[in-house]
Design a protein around this motif. Structure first.
Motif: not given
Length: 498
Positions: A163-172, A189-200
Motif C-alpha cells: 500500500v502506497l501513502p499517495d497516488h503520485t507517479s514518483q512514489t509508484f 485510465r489515470g495518467g499518474a500511474f501510466a507516467d509512474g510505470a514509464q518512469r520506473g
C-alpha cells in the motif's frame, strides 16, 4: 469455577533450549507460576495456571545466564495469553478493528479493550512484497476528494502486496525500481500511474482496465443522446376518431319515472282503469293518464334543457385542447380568458369532467425515454435487455439518424471489448473519426493518448477487476475505524486481514 474454567498444569520435559544460543539445559534454576488466558471453552472464560521452570544456560559464550522455558504452541515470551487466544484476537482486530473487535470478543467471552486489540495489530510484522510478475494498481481515498493512497495487487494471486501513502507517479516509480520482477502493469485510465510505470520501468507493457473503457464510452453515449434530447420524446399519436357519446346514467328522478311507468303499464295489461290504478299507486289521475297512454317510457321522461353559459363560445376550443392531452382547468381557463372568457375556473372544470364522462378518460401521455436507460440498452449485453427496451431503441433509431450512428459505433466497441477483438480496434477508430458524432470523436481522441494500453486491454485477458474488489474491501476497513486510523494501522489491516 462458576462461569470460568481454570486449568492447572506443569511442564514435564527434561530440559529446554536457550532462546539466545540454542543450547539445551537440564539444570533448573527455579520455578514460578504463570497464568495464561486461553480461548473460551463451552462459552466459558478459560485460564491456565502453568508451573514453568527457569534453567541455567551452561554455554559460557551466551549472554544469558538463565532463561525461562516456553511450551511449544502454547506460550511465547512475556505473553499473558496462549498462542491460540493471541491469534484469535489478532484475527478479530484485523477483521473488525478496535471497538468492533472488542464487542465481538465480549460475546466469546474474552475481556479485551479496543486499544489492546489495536496494539496487537501494530506489533504484527508486515511481510516484504514477494516477487510479482503481473501487478495491478488503483487509487483509493483516505478522505474522499482530499487525500489518496494506492493499493498494489498481485494479479495472479489477487492479493494485496503493498500500500502506497499517495497516488503520485514518483512514489509508484520508486516502488517499481525496487521490484524488478514486475513485467506487466494493469491500471485504470489515470495518467499518474501510466507516467509512474514509464518512469520506473521504461517500456514496460501496460494494460488499461476494460471497465473504465466501457464507463468512458457510456459517458460519451449519454452526452450524444442529450444533444438530441428531443428525439427521446415518443411521437404524438394521432387524435382518436370522434366516438359516439356515452349516455349519462339516469338520475334518481328518472329512475322513479321509469319505475312508475312500468307499474302503470303492468296494471293496464291486466285491464284496470285509470282511476283504480291512481288509487292503488297513490298518484294523481292526470299523472296516471299520461303514463297510461305513453307507449314508451321516453315519452314521459323530460329532457333537461341546458341554460346558456358564458362557456358556450369556447367549448369547441376546450374540446380540441382536451383531445390534445391538456386537462388542467386553470391552464385552459387562462387560455380562453385571452380570447374573451370572463368566467371562473370551476365552470371549466365542470365542463372537462362532463367531457371525460362522455368520452372516457384520456390515455396517459407516454413519458420520454431516459438518457441513462437508452445508453444502458446501447452498450449493455443483449441477453440482459427486455423486449420493450430493444423496441424503444429501434423506434428511436428509426426517427433519429444521429442516435442510429451512435448506437452502431458504441455497440461495435462494446462487442469488441467483451470478445477481446483488439485487432479490429484500428478500424473502429477510423470509423469513429469519419462519423458525425462529435462525442465519439472526443472519446477516440482520449483513447489515442493511451493507445498501447487500451489495445492491450482489448486483447489480453488481464483486467483490473481484482484491484477494484480490493478497493471496495478497503472502504469497509476504513469505515470500521471511523476515520481515526492512521496509515500504518490501515496498511497492516489491508495487507494482513483475510
Amino acid at each position: 469455577m462458576g462461569a470460568a474454567v481454570r486449568i492447572s498444569a506443569r511442564c514435564t520435559a527434561p530440559g529446554s533450549a536457550c532462546p539466545a544460543c540454542g543450547a539445551r539445559s537440564t539444570r533448573v534454576h527455579s520455578r514460578y507460576l504463570r497464568r495464561l488466558a486461553d480461548a473460551p471453552a463451552g462459552a466459558q472464560a478459560t485460564a491456565i495456571d502453568l508451573l514453568v521452570r527457569r534453567f541455567f544456560c551452561d554455554n559460557d559464550d551466551c549472554p544469558k545466564r538463565t532463561f525461562a522455558e516456553q511450551v511449544d504452541q502454547l506460550t511465547f515470551r512475556h505473553g499473558r495469553r496462549t498462542l491460540t487466544l493471541q491469534r484469535l484476537l489478532e484475527r478479530l482486530a484485523l477483521a473488525l478493528g478496535g471497538q468492533g473487535g472488542s464487542r465481538m470478543a465480549g460475546h466469546l467471552p474474552v475481556a479485551v479493550s479496543g486499544t489492546t486489540l489495536l496494539r496487537q495489530v501494530h506489533r504484527l510484522d508486515v511481510p516484504d512484497a514477494e516477487a510479482v510478475e503481473v501487478l495491478g494498481i488503483d487509487e483509493f481515498s483516505f478522505r474522499r476528494g482530499r487525500t489518496f493512497g494506492a493499493i498494489l495487487i498481485d494479479m495472479k494471486t489477487r492479493k494485496p502486496v503493498d500500500v502506497l501513502p499517495d497516488h503520485t507517479s514518483q512514489t509508484f516509480a520508486a516502488w517499481l525500481r525496487e521490484h524488478p520482477t514486475v513485467t506487466l502493469v494493469c491500471r485504470d485510465r489515470g495518467g499518474a500511474f501510466a507516467d509512474g510505470a514509464q518512469r520506473g520501468r521504461p517500456g514496460i507493457p501496460q494494460v488499461a482496465d476494460r471497465w473504465h473503457l466501457l464507463d468512458n464510452l457510456a459517458t460519451a453515449v449519454e452526452k450524444a443522446l442529450r444533444r438530441h434530447r428531443r428525439c427521446l420524446q415518443p411521437p404524438q399519436q394521432p387524435a382518436a376518431a370522434e366516438q359516439d357519446p356515452v349516455p349519462a346514467p339516469d338520475s334518481d328522478a328518472q329512475e322513479r319515472v321509469r319505475d312508475r311507468w312500468a307499474q302503470v303499464q303492468t296494471r293496464r295489461q291486466r285491464g284496470q282503469q285509470i282511476q283504480l290504478i291512481s288509487d292503488e299507486l297513490g298518484l294523481d289521475r292526470k299523472t296516471v293518464r299520461r303514463y297510461y297512454h305513453a307507449e314508451h317510457v321516453d315519452e314521459v321522461l323530460r329532457t333537461r334543457t341546458s341554460r346558456a353559459s358564458r362557456l358556450d363560445p369556447f367549448t369547441t376550443y376546450l374540446t380540441a385542447r382536451w383531445e390534445e392531452g391538456c386537462d388542467n382547468a386553470q391552464t385552459l381557463r387562462d387560455e380562453i380568458a385571452v380570447r374573451g372568457y370572463l368566467g371562473g375556473r370551476k365552470s371549466v372544470r365542470r365542463f372537462l369532467n362532463a367531457l371525460a364522462q362522455r368520452r372516457g378518460p384520456l390515455p396517459a401521455a407516454e413519458p420520454p425515454l431516459k438518457v441513462s436507460d437508452v445508453a444502458r440498452t446501447i452498450i449493455g449485453r443483449s441477453e440482459n435487455q427486455t423486449e420493450t427496451a430493444r423496441q424503444n431503441l429501434k423506434d428511436l433509431c428509426d426517427r433519429c439518424e444521429h442516435t442510429r450512428e451512435t448506437t452502431r459505433l458504441a455497440r461495435r466497441f462494446a462487442t469488441m471489448l467483451r470478445r477481446l477483438d483488439g485487432h479490429r480496434f484500428t478500424q473502429w477508430l477510423a470509423d469513429a473519426d469519419a462519423s458525425q458524432v462529435k462525442e465519439l470523436h472526443t472519446f477516440a481522441a482520449g483513447i489515442r493518448k493511451d493507445l498501447a494500453a487500451v489495445t492491450a486491454g482489448l486483447t489480453t485477458h488481464w483486467n483490473s477487476g481484482p484491484v477494484e474488489g480490493n478497493v471496495t474491501r478497503i472502504k469497509l476497513l476504513k469505515r470500521q475505524s471511523y476515520g481515526r486510523a492512521g496509515f500504518p494501522l490501515l496498511r497492516r489491516r489491508i495487507l494482513l486481514a483475510d
